[in-house]
Design an enzyme around this catalytic site. Structure first.
Site, PDB file in Angstrom:
ATOM      1  N   GLY A 220      93.504  74.828  49.800  1.00  4.66           N
ATOM      2  CA  GLY A 220      92.288  75.625  49.724  1.00  4.66           C
ATOM      3  C   GLY A 220      92.072  76.210  48.342  1.00  4.66           C
ATOM      4  O   GLY A 220      92.353  75.582  47.314  1.00  4.66           O
ATOM      5  N   SER A 221      91.589  77.445  48.312  1.00  8.22           N
ATOM      6  CA  SER A 221      91.153  78.039  47.046  1.00  8.22           C
ATOM      7  C   SER A 221      92.277  78.354  46.069  1.00  8.22           C
ATOM      8  O   SER A 221      92.011  78.611  44.894  1.00  8.22           O
ATOM      9  CB  SER A 221      90.341  79.310  47.319  1.00  8.22           C
ATOM     10  OG  SER A 221      89.115  78.975  47.947  1.00  8.22           O
ATOM     11  N   THR A 222      93.552  78.334  46.516  1.00  8.17           N
ATOM     12  CA  THR A 222      94.626  78.506  45.534  1.00  8.17           C
ATOM     13  C   THR A 222      94.621  77.347  44.541  1.00  8.17           C
ATOM     14  O   THR A 222      95.074  77.497  43.401  1.00  8.17           O
ATOM     15  CB  THR A 222      96.009  78.604  46.202  1.00  8.17           C
ATOM     16  OG1 THR A 222      96.231  77.453  47.017  1.00  8.17           O
ATOM     17  CG2 THR A 222      96.111  79.859  47.064  1.00  8.17           C
ATOM     18  N   LYS A 224      92.127  76.222  43.115  1.00 11.29           N
ATOM     19  CA  LYS A 224      91.118  76.468  42.075  1.00 11.29           C
ATOM     20  C   LYS A 224      91.758  76.812  40.736  1.00 11.29           C
ATOM     21  O   LYS A 224      91.144  76.598  39.684  1.00 11.29           O
ATOM     22  CB  LYS A 224      90.169  77.586  42.517  1.00 11.29           C
ATOM     23  CG  LYS A 224      89.218  77.156  43.637  1.00 11.29           C
ATOM     24  CD  LYS A 224      88.411  78.318  44.185  1.00 11.29           C
ATOM     25  CE  LYS A 224      87.511  77.863  45.336  1.00 11.29           C
ATOM     26  NZ  LYS A 224      86.837  78.971  46.020  1.00 11.29           N
TER      27      LYS A 224
END
Length: 500
Positions: A220-222, A224
Site C-alpha cells: 500500500g502507501s508505504t 510511496k
C-alpha cells in the site's frame, strides 16, 4: 573359459565396479550432506545424545538442552517460547527449523572450528558440547514489539513487527503473530509431537509461519516512499517542487469507475498540483499514481530492486521469500509476457497491482533511507561462541549497495518527518525526537474484505538508530488503518531502542 562363464564374469565385474563407485560417492562426496540432513534419523539421534549449544538473546538463553532420563539423554527447552519461536524455530528428531536449522553445525558441535574443543573434551573424558549462537535481538525491543502488537490486534489477530539498526543491518526485533510453543514440538513423546504439529499445520492462521520474512502482502502507501525515491533519484522532482495530483485520476487506457483512483476523502490532495510535501504527508494516491506513470515501469522496478525487491538477502535465518516488483505481465491466453502498461504501473506507484512486500523488506526500505541511502544486509545472528562463551565469529556489517544517493535520502527523510509532524503518520510522534514515518492501508483486492495495515518509520531522522516496519494482516473487530494501529506500535519499539 567358455562363453557363458565369461559373460557372467564380466557382468559380476561390472556390478562390483558399480558398487565401488557408489560406495565411494556416498562415503566421500555425499557423507556431509547426509550427516547434515535433518531427516537422517541416526544423525539426529546422535545429536540428542550430547548437550546442544545455547541460543542466546543477550546473556539470556532462549533455547537450551537439559538432561533427561530417556534414550535421547537431552531435551531441547525454550524458556521464552512464544516470544522467540519465529527466530529459534524448533528441534525434534529428524526436523529442525529457524536458527536451530541454519546454525545446526555450531549448535551440535560439528562445526570444524570446534574441533579442538571436541578433542579436549575427548581427552578429558567429558561429553562433547555444542557451541552457542548469540542473536542480534535487542531484548527490550523484542518484548515491547510482541506486547504492543498482541495488545493491538487481539488474540485472534495476525501481524508482524521488524526493527533494524540502519547503520549495520542488525535485526533488533522480529515478531510474528500468532506464534506457537516450540517446547511441544521438541517433546520426546512422538504422539504429542505429531498431534501438536498437525494442529498447528492445519490452523488457518498459520502460526508456524514467520510472517516477518515469509508473508508477502500489498504494501500500500508505504511503497510511496519507493516511488518518491525513484522520482527524486531520476531528477523528476525535488522535495520543494509541486507535483501533479487531482481529486481523481482515470488510469491511462482504461474506462469505468473501477479504474478511477481517488484520495479517499483527503481533500488537501484535490488540487491539480500540490506540494510534494503535501502529497507525502496526506498520502495522495493520485499524485503517486501519476508519478509512477511519468517514471515508467523500468525506473520504478530499478528503484524497488535497489531497495532489495526481487532478491534474497537474509543468510542466517531460513525461509525468506522475495518481495516483488513485477517484472512482466502475462495476459490470459497469451503465449508471451509483456511489460507493465501505464495503468498497471500507476497502481504500483501506491503499492498495489502485483507489488508484494514482507515486513523485513519494508523495514529495509526505511533503514536505507535512515542510513543516507546505504542498504545493509539484515542479520539475526550477532555472534558464534564455544560452549564456554569464547567468540568464534562475530557478524560484520555488509552493505548490499546504495539504494539511493545521500541527497535523495535527505529529501525523503524531510518528506517523512513532515508526514509524522503534520500528516497521516502523527501517531508515531515522539516528543523531542524527529521521527520519519509513512502509513499504509492496502486493499486486498477482495470485495468486502478489510485492508492490510502498514507503518514504516525511523528515528532520529538526522542520525537513525532504529527503523521499524509494522504489518497488520488481521485485527478482528477493529477498523484497520496503518497509522492508527501501526503508528503506536512503531513508536513504542523506537522508544525501546532509543531508551526514551
Amino acid at each position: 573359459m567358455n562363453k557363458p562363464i565369461r559373460a557372467v564374469s564380466l557382468f559380476c565385474m561390472v556390478l562390483f565396479l558399480a558398487l565401488m563407485v557408489n560406495v565411494t560417492y556416498l562415503q566421500f562426496w555425499k557423507a556431509d550432506d547426509y550427516n547434515s540432513d535433518p531427516a537422517n534419523a541416526r544423525s539426529a539421534e546422535a545429536s540428542f545424545a550430547r548437550e546442544r549449544g545455547l541460543i542466546l538473546a543477550g546473556s539470556a538463553p532462549v533455547a537450551r538442552s537439559k538432561p533427561v532420563d530417556d534414550q535421547f539423554k537431552y531435551l531441547r527447552v525454550y524458556p521464552k517460547p512464544f516470544l522467540y519461536a519465529p527466530l529459534t524455530g524448533y528441534l525434534q528428531l529428524g526436523t529442525q527449523t529457524g536458527i536451530e536449522r541454519s546454525q545446526n553445525d555450531i549448535l551440535s558441535g560439528e562445526d570444524p572450528r570446534l574441533f579442538v574443543n571436541r578433542l579436549v573434551d575427548m581427552l578429558q573424558g567429558d561429553s562433547n558440547q555444542g557451541g552457542n549462537v548469540v542473536l542480534a535481538i535487542n531484548q527490550r525491543a523484542q518484548r515491547v514489539a510482541y506486547d504492543k502488537l498482541q495488545e493491538t490486534i487481539g488474540p485472534d489477530g495476525e501481524g508482524s513487527v521488524v526493527a533494524i539498526e540502519p547503520k549495520t543491518g542488525r535485526v533488533l526485533a522480529m515478531v510474528s503473530l500468532p506464534t506457537y510453543d516450540p517446547n511441544k514440538l521438541a517433546s520426546h513423546n512422538a504422539t504429542e509431537r505429531t498431534r501438536t504439529y498437525e494442529r498447528l499445520d492445519t490452523d488457518d492462521s498459520e502460526p508456524l509461519l514467520n510472517r516477518a520474512i515469509q508473508t508477502r502482502l500489498f504494501p500500500g502507501s508505504t511503497f510511496k516512499v519507493v516511488t518518491a525515491a525513484a522520482a527524486i533519484e531520476n531528477g523528476l522532482y525535488t522535495v520543494d517542487d509541486n507535483v501533479p495530483s487531482g481529486a481523481t485520476y482515470q488510469l491511462p487506457g482504461t474506462t469505468g469507475e473501477q479504474n478511477v483512483v481517488d484520495n479517499e476523502g483527503r481533500y488537501l490532495c484535490d488540487a491539480a498540483e500540490v506540494p510534494f510535501r503535501t502529497a507525502m504527508a496526506q498520502s495522495c494516491n493520485t499524485a503517486f499514481a501519476r508519478m509512477a506513470v511519468e517514471l515508467g515501469p523500468e525506473k520504478m522496478r530499478a528503484q524497488a530492486e535497489a531497495f532489495g525487491f526481487n532478491s534474497e538477502y537474509l543468510e542466517d535465518l531460513p525461509g525468506q521469500v522475495e518481495s516483488v516488483y513485477p517484472t512482466s505481465v502475462t495476459d490470459p491466453g497469451a503465449d508471451e509476457s509483456r511489460e507493465l502498461n501505464d495503468a498497471e504501473t500507476a497502481r504500483t506507484g501506491f503499492g498495489q497491482f502485483e507489488v508484494q512486500a514482507t515486513p523485513l523488506q519494508m523495514a529495509m526500505v526505511a533503514a536505507a533511507i535512515g542510513n543516507r541511502g546505504g542498504l545493509m544486509r539484515p542479520y539475526t545472528v550477532e555472534e558464534l561462541q564455544t560452549a564456554d562463551y569464547q567468540t568464534l565469529e562475530s557478524t560484520d556489517p555488509d552493505q548490499l549497495g546504495e539504494a539511493i544517493s545521500p541527497s535523495t535520502a535527505s529529501q525523503l527523510a524531510e518528506l517523512m518527518v513532515d508526514t509524522v509532524d503534520g500528516g497521516t503518520a502523527s501517531p508515531a510522534a515522539i516528543p523531542g525526537v524527529d521521527v520519519a514515518g509513512k502509513t499504509g492501508t492496502a486493499e486486498r483486492g477482495i470485495a468486502g474484505a478489510p485492508p492490510y495495515g502498514w507503518f514504516i518509520s525511523f528515528a532520529p531522522a538526522e542520525n537513525a538508530q532504529v527503523a521499524v516496519a509494522v504489518m497488520i494482516q488481521e485485527a478482528p473487530g477493529q477498523q484497520i488503518a496503518g497509522g492508527q494501529l501501526g503508528g503506536p506500535i512503531a513508536k513504542a519499539v523506537m522508544e525501546a531502542v532509543m531508551e526514551k
